[in-house]
Scaffold this active site. Structure first.
Site, PDB file in Angstrom:
ATOM      1  N   GLU A 115       0.828  -1.208   0.000  1.00  0.00           N
ATOM      2  CA  GLU A 115       0.000   0.000   0.000  1.00  0.00           C
ATOM      3  C   GLU A 115       0.861   1.258   0.000  1.00  0.00           C
ATOM      4  OE1 GLU A 115      -2.824  -0.580   3.194  1.00  0.00           O
ATOM      5  OE2 GLU A 115      -3.920  -2.068   1.995  1.00  0.00           O
ATOM      6  N   GLU A 156      -1.615 -10.126  -6.158  1.00  0.00           N
ATOM      7  CA  GLU A 156      -1.589 -10.823  -7.442  1.00  0.00           C
ATOM      8  C   GLU A 156      -0.668 -10.088  -8.422  1.00  0.00           C
ATOM      9  OE1 GLU A 156      -4.131  -9.859  -5.642  1.00  0.00           O
ATOM     10  OE2 GLU A 156      -5.891 -11.114  -5.880  1.00  0.00           O
TER      11      GLU A 156
HETATM   12  N1  THU Z   1      -5.992  -6.741  -2.171  1.00  0.00           N
HETATM   13  C1  THU Z   1      -5.135  -7.627  -2.770  1.00  0.00           C
HETATM   14  O1  THU Z   1      -3.911  -7.536  -2.617  1.00  0.00           O
HETATM   15  N2  THU Z   1      -5.663  -8.613  -3.517  1.00  0.00           N
HETATM   16  C2  THU Z   1      -6.997  -8.836  -3.672  1.00  0.00           C
HETATM   17  O2  THU Z   1      -7.373  -9.782  -4.357  1.00  0.00           O
HETATM   18  C3  THU Z   1      -7.979  -7.944  -3.037  1.00  0.00           C
HETATM   19  C4  THU Z   1      -7.417  -6.767  -2.345  1.00  0.00           C
HETATM   20  C5  THU Z   1      -5.422  -5.698  -1.313  1.00  0.00           C
HETATM   21  C6  THU Z   1      -5.489  -4.294  -1.844  1.00  0.00           C
HETATM   22  C7  THU Z   1      -5.415  -3.488  -0.574  1.00  0.00           C
HETATM   23  O3  THU Z   1      -4.049  -3.329  -0.201  1.00  0.00           O
HETATM   24  C8  THU Z   1      -6.076  -4.364   0.471  1.00  0.00           C
HETATM   25  O4  THU Z   1      -6.105  -5.671  -0.082  1.00  0.00           O
HETATM   26  C9  THU Z   1      -7.478  -3.933   0.835  1.00  0.00           C
HETATM   27  O5  THU Z   1      -8.268  -3.760  -0.303  1.00  0.00           O
END
Ligand code: THU
Length: 130
Positions: free
Chosen positions: A41, A52
Site C-alpha cells: 500500500e 496478485e
Molecule cells: N488486495 C489484494 O492484494 N488482492 C486482492 O485480491 C484484493 C485486495 C489488497 C489491496 C489493498 O491493499 C487491500 O487488499 C485492501 O483492499
C-alpha cells in the site's frame, strides 16, 4: 513449500498499514517456476498494488509469461476474491481454465478458474477484430 504455504508466508510480508488487510499470492508458471507477491500500500491510496500484481510482476521479470496455477490468501473468514483489475491481469497471462485457489488463513478453500472470475474478458481477439 507448496503454493498455499508460500502464499501464506508471503502474506506476512505485506505492507498494508492503511487497510490492515494483508494478502499473499503464489503462482506456478508453465515451466514450473514459482513466484510470490503481497499487497504493497501507499499513503497515496491509489498507488497501492495487490498481491496478485506483485506475483505476476515477479514472473514477468523472470522471463515467464504463462500462469499454470495461482493461490491467493487473506485473513478473512471466507476466502476473498481478486479485484476486477487483478482478474484482468490474470486473464492476460492465464488461459480461462487455469485454476485459482482462494483461501483464508485456515478453514475454507475455494477453487475456481480465471475464466469463471472474468467471463467475456477483453482480449486480443477484440483488438484483432478492430
Ligand atoms: N488486495 C489484494 O492484494 N488482492 C486482492 O485480491 C484484493 C485486495 C489488497 C489491496 C489493498 O491493499 C487491500 O487488499 C485492501 O483492499
Amino acid at each position: 513449500m507448496d503454493l498455499l504455504e508460500l502464499a501464506r508466508k508471503t502474506r506476512e510480508n505485506a505492507y498494508a498499514p492503511y487497510s490492515g488487510f494483508k494478502v499473499g499470492a503464489a503462482l506456478k508458471a508453465a515451466d514450473g517456476a514459482i513466484f510470490a507477491g503481497c499487497n504493497v500500500e501507499n499513503v497515496a491510496y491509489p498507488e497501492g498494488t495487490c498481491a496478485e500484481a506483485g506475483a505476476i510482476s515477479a514472473m514477468i521479470a523472470a522471463g515467464q509469461h504463462e500462469i499454470a496455477e495461482i493461490v491467493i490468501v487473506a485473513d478473512s473468514p471466507t476466502p476473498i476474491t481478486p479485484c476486477g483489475g487483478c482478474r484482468q491481469k490474470l486473464a492476460e497471462f492465464a488461459a480461462p481454465e487455469v485454476p485459482v485457489i482462494l483461501a483464508g488463513l485456515d478453514g475454507e478453500t475455494v477453487r475456481t478458474t480465471v475464466g469463471a472470475l472474468l467471463p467475456g474478458a477483453f482480449s486480443t481477439t477484440h483488438l484483432d477484430a478492430h
